[in-house]
Scaffold this motif. Structure first.
Motif, PDB file in Angstrom:
ATOM      1  N   THR A 320       0.848  -1.195   0.000  1.00 41.43           N
ATOM      2  CA  THR A 320       0.000   0.000   0.000  1.00 41.43           C
ATOM      3  C   THR A 320       0.873   1.231   0.000  1.00 41.43           C
ATOM      4  O   THR A 320       1.717   1.409   0.884  1.00 41.43           O
ATOM      5  CB  THR A 320      -0.916   0.016   1.240  1.00 41.43           C
ATOM      6  OG1 THR A 320      -1.703  -1.172   1.272  1.00 41.43           O
ATOM      7  CG2 THR A 320      -1.833   1.232   1.206  1.00 41.43           C
ATOM      8  N   LYS A 321       0.681   2.077  -1.011  1.00 38.76           N
ATOM      9  CA  LYS A 321       1.463   3.312  -1.113  1.00 38.76           C
ATOM     10  C   LYS A 321       0.718   4.430  -0.396  1.00 38.76           C
ATOM     11  O   LYS A 321      -0.501   4.559  -0.485  1.00 38.76           O
ATOM     12  CB  LYS A 321       1.703   3.670  -2.575  1.00 38.76           C
ATOM     13  CG  LYS A 321       2.589   2.668  -3.312  1.00 38.76           C
ATOM     14  CD  LYS A 321       2.841   3.111  -4.744  1.00 38.76           C
ATOM     15  CE  LYS A 321       3.844   2.202  -5.441  1.00 38.76           C
ATOM     16  NZ  LYS A 321       3.379   0.826  -5.595  1.00 38.76           N
ATOM     17  N   PHE A 322       1.468   5.282   0.288  1.00 35.69           N
ATOM     18  CA  PHE A 322       0.891   6.403   1.005  1.00 35.69           C
ATOM     19  C   PHE A 322       1.946   7.497   1.081  1.00 35.69           C
ATOM     20  O   PHE A 322       3.014   7.400   0.484  1.00 35.69           O
ATOM     21  CB  PHE A 322       0.415   5.980   2.408  1.00 35.69           C
ATOM     22  CG  PHE A 322       1.508   5.504   3.316  1.00 35.69           C
ATOM     23  CD1 PHE A 322       2.037   6.343   4.278  1.00 35.69           C
ATOM     24  CD2 PHE A 322       2.025   4.203   3.220  1.00 35.69           C
ATOM     25  CE1 PHE A 322       3.052   5.907   5.120  1.00 35.69           C
ATOM     26  CE2 PHE A 322       3.028   3.776   4.054  1.00 35.69           C
ATOM     27  CZ  PHE A 322       3.544   4.631   5.006  1.00 35.69           C
ATOM     28  N   GLY A 323       1.667   8.540   1.831  1.00 33.20           N
ATOM     29  CA  GLY A 323       2.619   9.641   1.935  1.00 33.20           C
ATOM     30  C   GLY A 323       2.271  10.775   1.000  1.00 33.20           C
ATOM     31  O   GLY A 323       1.118  10.943   0.579  1.00 33.20           O
ATOM     32  N   THR A 324       3.287  11.566   0.625  1.00 33.16           N
ATOM     33  CA  THR A 324       3.094  12.734  -0.237  1.00 33.16           C
ATOM     34  C   THR A 324       3.861  12.541  -1.536  1.00 33.16           C
ATOM     35  O   THR A 324       4.655  11.603  -1.685  1.00 33.16           O
ATOM     36  CB  THR A 324       3.582  14.011   0.472  1.00 33.16           C
ATOM     37  OG1 THR A 324       4.994  13.896   0.710  1.00 33.16           O
ATOM     38  CG2 THR A 324       2.854  14.204   1.794  1.00 33.16           C
ATOM     39  N   LEU A 325       3.660  13.476  -2.490  1.00 27.97           N
ATOM     40  CA  LEU A 325       4.372  13.389  -3.763  1.00 27.97           C
ATOM     41  C   LEU A 325       5.870  13.544  -3.577  1.00 27.97           C
ATOM     42  O   LEU A 325       6.681  12.919  -4.274  1.00 27.97           O
ATOM     43  CB  LEU A 325       3.852  14.471  -4.718  1.00 27.97           C
ATOM     44  CG  LEU A 325       2.450  14.250  -5.301  1.00 27.97           C
ATOM     45  CD1 LEU A 325       2.029  15.461  -6.134  1.00 27.97           C
ATOM     46  CD2 LEU A 325       2.438  12.979  -6.160  1.00 27.97           C
ATOM     47  N   SER A 326       6.248  14.385  -2.618  1.00 30.24           N
ATOM     48  CA  SER A 326       7.677  14.618  -2.399  1.00 30.24           C
ATOM     49  C   SER A 326       8.320  13.532  -1.540  1.00 30.24           C
ATOM     50  O   SER A 326       9.529  13.325  -1.597  1.00 30.24           O
ATOM     51  CB  SER A 326       7.897  15.988  -1.743  1.00 30.24           C
ATOM     52  OG  SER A 326       7.212  16.051  -0.494  1.00 30.24           O
ATOM     53  N   ASP A 327       7.492  12.853  -0.731  1.00 33.33           N
ATOM     54  CA  ASP A 327       8.024  11.807   0.150  1.00 33.33           C
ATOM     55  C   ASP A 327       7.076  10.603   0.154  1.00 33.33           C
ATOM     56  O   ASP A 327       6.426  10.321   1.159  1.00 33.33           O
ATOM     57  CB  ASP A 327       8.203  12.360   1.565  1.00 33.33           C
ATOM     58  CG  ASP A 327       8.895  11.352   2.479  1.00 33.33           C
ATOM     59  OD1 ASP A 327       9.613  10.462   1.959  1.00 33.33           O
ATOM     60  OD2 ASP A 327       8.692  11.438   3.722  1.00 33.33           O
ATOM     61  N   PRO A 328       6.991   9.888  -0.968  1.00 33.32           N
ATOM     62  CA  PRO A 328       6.095   8.742  -1.039  1.00 33.32           C
ATOM     63  C   PRO A 328       6.647   7.555  -0.261  1.00 33.32           C
ATOM     64  O   PRO A 328       7.857   7.306  -0.243  1.00 33.32           O
ATOM     65  CB  PRO A 328       6.027   8.431  -2.541  1.00 33.32           C
ATOM     66  CG  PRO A 328       7.332   8.922  -3.078  1.00 33.32           C
ATOM     67  CD  PRO A 328       7.697  10.119  -2.240  1.00 33.32           C
ATOM     68  N   LYS A 329       5.753   6.839   0.407  1.00 31.96           N
ATOM     69  CA  LYS A 329       6.114   5.664   1.177  1.00 31.96           C
ATOM     70  C   LYS A 329       5.248   4.488   0.748  1.00 31.96           C
ATOM     71  O   LYS A 329       4.254   4.641   0.050  1.00 31.96           O
ATOM     72  CB  LYS A 329       5.918   5.919   2.678  1.00 31.96           C
ATOM     73  CG  LYS A 329       6.755   7.064   3.245  1.00 31.96           C
ATOM     74  CD  LYS A 329       8.227   6.704   3.325  1.00 31.96           C
ATOM     75  CE  LYS A 329       9.023   7.804   4.000  1.00 31.96           C
ATOM     76  NZ  LYS A 329      10.480   7.473   4.068  1.00 31.96           N
ATOM     77  N   ALA A 330       5.642   3.315   1.220  1.00 27.90           N
ATOM     78  CA  ALA A 330       4.861   2.116   0.931  1.00 27.90           C
ATOM     79  C   ALA A 330       4.944   1.178   2.124  1.00 27.90           C
ATOM     80  O   ALA A 330       5.995   1.031   2.749  1.00 27.90           O
ATOM     81  CB  ALA A 330       5.367   1.418  -0.328  1.00 27.90           C
ATOM     82  N   LEU A 331       3.809   0.561   2.444  1.00 29.05           N
ATOM     83  CA  LEU A 331       3.762  -0.486   3.449  1.00 29.05           C
ATOM     84  C   LEU A 331       3.820  -1.827   2.734  1.00 29.05           C
ATOM     85  O   LEU A 331       3.026  -2.097   1.824  1.00 29.05           O
ATOM     86  CB  LEU A 331       2.474  -0.397   4.271  1.00 29.05           C
ATOM     87  CG  LEU A 331       2.209  -1.576   5.218  1.00 29.05           C
ATOM     88  CD1 LEU A 331       3.215  -1.584   6.361  1.00 29.05           C
ATOM     89  CD2 LEU A 331       0.781  -1.535   5.744  1.00 29.05           C
TER      90      LEU A 331
END
Length: 819
Positions: A320-331
């Motif tokens: 699952t991807k989350f976060g912001t455009l500048s700092d995208p994260k994924a679980l």
């Protein structure tokens, strides 16, 4: 004397001359079937007669003179006959008149009784056509029902004006039905109890309802199943499942029966989520409604239901991807284990109706509801947080390049519940002049056996997390903790609870006029006494009294408007779920929650583009005391089992519906709600059901040159609910909201044949109905979420909420056949 004799001679002379100059026409007037017609006017020169009960007539005419005899009747075409009859002769003429057929404008007979009572009538045909991920009556209510909202397309549950799922009454043929106890998520629910294919009428009230309805805080949904008038078979099939409906009536018209069987599979929706799973759901139910009319006074009805939901769930992995455009994260999660749930429901009700006379009706109903529920799972999850490549020019854009291990989580449950609810009730309805009196009494026994074994162990960065309630707080890895290792959450309880309830109601209604202004009143009161008994716990008893009132007025105005006001004291005596706290302990001392309703409404019927439209508006205020606070996790409600809060709900609802496209009805709805609660006098905060804004559209259309090609559009927008917090979190600390909910479903179907459309195609001769369509759910592929998964990192002392997304875009094909 001589003058008198002369007068008589002259009189008889002229009379004899007149008689000698008349003729007679006679006969029998009949219709095209050869049956005599009474009261046919037979005239000439504004003189004439009427036919008798046998259609016979006799008319004297001037002899040797051509006259036109007219035969006229309000229901038959007029016939003119020219005749010339010699003097002292009779003419026998027996004409046949044709039935008069005239095209007139459509006459719509409006029944304002439901409007006066603040009851919405939901068109059943619209319900059957609406494209929805969970098609049915509840899904339609979320779209067009005043004050109704829902943020989970896979669930049949709904919120009404700040209330939760448990605050809604559902009746089928006057018999209350229930929802499962242990269901946690919408994808486990499967099918609603109510089968739309068996339904004839749907009525809904969002508040201020009458005393004859039960003891709940928010709403009432009143369903009436139909009694068949002929034999018929209906079949529906789609990629999500199918249904079969059969109905018939005996030759003597005394016995009628309808049977419905449904099967549903939610795999299409789950497979579109960001979790890779082996998912094998199986939702099946069979319902029947049988009625036997012994004579004109007595009838006996049976309603039965069997439902079996098997839910097998084996998660494999998740990204699952989350976060912001500048700092995208994924679980990133890898799973081991599985979940196996089963929900078996049996329901039966027998209802006898006796008409003592035209003014008095008696009803006796007995029903039994049994639910056997099992929730067993062992799921181990290894999870980590990864960085996502945000370089648009990179070949690996969007890929997870680096993953940092955070920890693991083991969830275990062996929960079993068996609930048996039996009741018997009697009702009486008495009409006297313009007065309507209704009375009822009910006894109900609830026997619940519940075993809860549920725990969760969390390991973060190699350290086992202790419950937040334990002190001292976690300080690893800097300082080691040498105490015993305990689960992060753990619930173990075995409950055997019996609840006895005695309730009754009485109400009076009257409709009257003052000049040409119509008035309608309703006054009523309910009362309930209940006792809670459980092993090892002292028995407790409670009593509540609930007065209610409604008033409506329809002024004699040129504009078709109706005003209504309703309100009263509404109590919700606790059910088993409300008596059990988060640790599984039952609290018999829990009192009924109370809500004072005040509802002000207006209905305005008008014409636009020379087509009918209706605008319905309602403003409401609810003051709640003895509130039992709760949290909502997906569709699972957890109560504190304390009456330690007060709350309020205020809002406004509006809906306009009408023929925006000629020949079809569409709906546009808007709702505003604000609901807050004050727990232990800490101050007012938003309740978990604080759905601030709602917009909904149900639009129907067709192709002008191909009217059999129809389109149905369903769109819902709801602002975000408070929630997504961990179940143990203090709501006064955690007051964030979930994302706004937006969903749009569209369906198109081609009707080859139905009641309004005939065809000359030979292979369709034996079908009453045949249509084929496609449905596109969530056509904009919006990522809606209703809960968060909380990832805890002990090394950085932070918790990260990752949204659990609902269903994505799904295409479905649907076939509907009627025989």
């Amino acid at each position: 004397m001589k003058a008198s004799i002369s007068f008589l001679v002259v009189f008889f002379f002229f009379t004899s001359i007149a008689i000698a100059q008349t003729a007679t026409i006679k006969g029998t007037v009949k219709n095209e079937e050869g049956k005599p017609i009474e009261d046919v006017s037979v005239t000439y020169n504004q003189k004439g007669t009427n036919t008798d009960s046998n259609g016979r007539y006799t008319l004297s005419l001037p002899a040797n003179t051509e006259v036109t005899v007219t035969f006229s009747h309000i229901a038959y075409t007029t016939l003119n006959k020219k005749v010339k009859i010699p003097k002292n002769r009779n003419l026998f003429f027996s004409p046949k008149l044709k039935i008069k057929i005239e095209e007139i404008e459509t006459v719509v007979v409006k029944d304002k009784k439901d409007d006066a009572q603040g009851i919405d009538k939901v068109p059943i045909e619209t319900i059957k056509k609406l494209p929805s991920a969970n098609a049915g009556i509840e899904g339609t209510l979320k779209n067009i029902g005043l004050g109704v909202s829902g943020n989970n397309e896979l669930s049949t549950q709904y919120n009404v004006r700040g209330g939760n799922y448990d605050e809604n009454l559902v009746y089928v043929n006057g018999i209350e039905v229930y929802r499962p106890f242990l269901v946690r998520s919408g994808q486990q629910e499967g099918l609603s109890f109510v089968n739309p294919n068996l339904t004839q009428n749907v009525k809904f009230s969002a508040g201020g309802f009458q005393a004859k309805y039960g003891d709940k805080l928010s709403s009432v949904l009143d369903i009436t199943y139909k009694k068949p008038k002929s034999f018929g078979i209906g079949l529906e099939a789609s990629l999500l499942g199918g249904s079969l409906t059969a109905e018939g009536i005996s030759k003597d018209k005394k016995l009628s029966a309808i049977l419905g069987a449904r099967y549903r599979n939610n795999s299409l929706f789950v497979n579109q989520k960001d979790i890779e799973t082996n998912f094998k759901p199986s939702f099946t139910d069979v319902q029947t409604y049988v009625s036997y009319q012994f004579n004109n006074k007595f009838s006996l009805d049976f309603l039965g239901n069997f439902s079996l939901n098997n839910y097998k769930y084996t998660p494999v992995s998740r990204e699952t991807k989350f976060g912001t455009l500048s700092d995208p994260k994924a679980l990133i999660v890898n799973y081991r284990g599985k979940e196996t749930d089963q929900y078996l429901t049996l329901f039966g009700a027998l209802k006898g109706t006796y008409l003592v006379n035209d003014n008095l009706k008696l009803e006796l109903t007995s029903s039994a509801y049994n639910t056997q529920e099992e929730e067993h799972y062992d799921i181990l999850a290894f999870y980590g947080i990864g960085n996502v490549n945000a370089d648009f020019g990179s070949d690996s854009f969007g890929d997870v390049e680096f993953s940092q291990a955070i920890g693991s989580q083991l969830d275990h449950a062996r929960n079993d519940l068996d609930a048996l609810i039996t009741n018997v009730q009697v009702k009486a309805t008495l009409k006297k002049d313009k007065h309507l009196f209704e009375f009822g009494a009910k006894y109900q026994l609830e026997d619940i056996k519940d075993r809860i074994v549920e725990w969760e162990v969390i390991d973060s960065a190699g350290f086992s997390l202790r419950p937040p309630s334990l002190l001292p707080s976690n300080d690893e890895p800097y300082n080691s903790y040498t105490g015993p290792i305990v689960p992060f959450t753990s619930v173990r309880a075995t409950n055997n609870v019996q609840i006895n309830r005695i309730s009754g109601f009485g109400q009076w209604s009257k409709s009257t006029y003052i000049n040409d202004t119509q008035l309608w009143f309703n006054l009523g009161v309910r009362a309930q006494n209940w006792k809670v008994k459980a092993e090892g716990i002292e028995e407790k008893g409670h009593t509540v009294i609930s007065p209610r009132a409604q008033f409506s007025i329809k002024p004699d105005w040129k504009k078709d408007m109706l005003f209504r006001v309703s309100g009263g004291y509404y109590y919700q005596p606790p059910f088993y779920r409300e008596l059990r706290d988060s640790s599984g302990v039952v609290h018999p001392e829990v009192k009924a929650q109370r809500s004072i309703h005040f509802v002000l409404g207006n209905d305005y019927s008008f014409k636009l583009w020379n087509r009918p439209f209706k605008l319905v508006t309602e403003a409401y205020y609810k003051s709640l005391t003895d509130v039992n606070p709760f949290t909502v996790d997906n569709v699972q409600i957890r109560y504190r089992a304390k009456n330690n809060a007060k709350a309020y709900a205020v809002g406004f609802d509006a809906r306009i519906n009408g023929e925006f496209v000629e020949g079809t009805e569409s709906y546009f709805s808007f709702g505003y709600l604000k609901t807050e609660e004050n727990i232990d006098n800490q101050g007012y905060i938003a309740r978990p059901t604080d759905q601030r804004l709602k917009f909904a559209v149900l639009f129907q259309d067709y192709v002008p040159n191909y009217p059999n090609l129809k389109m149905y559009l369903n769109m819902v927008y709801n602002t975000g609910l408070p929630g997504g917090s961990p179940s143990y979190a203090d709501p006064y600390i955690f007051q964030s909201r979930l994302k706004d909910y937006f969903r749009s479903d569209i369906g198109m179907s081609y009707v080859f044949k139905d009641a309004e459309n005939t065809t000359n195609i030979k292979w369709l001769e034996n079908f009453k109905e045949f249509s084929l369509g496609i449905e596109l759910f969530n056509m904009f592929d919006v990522q809606n979420s209703i809960t968060n998964t909380w990832v805890r990192d002990i090394s950085s002392s932070r918790s990260i909420g990752i949204p659990n997304y609902l269903s994505g875009r799904v295409l479905n094909v649907k076939l509907k056949i009627g025989l």
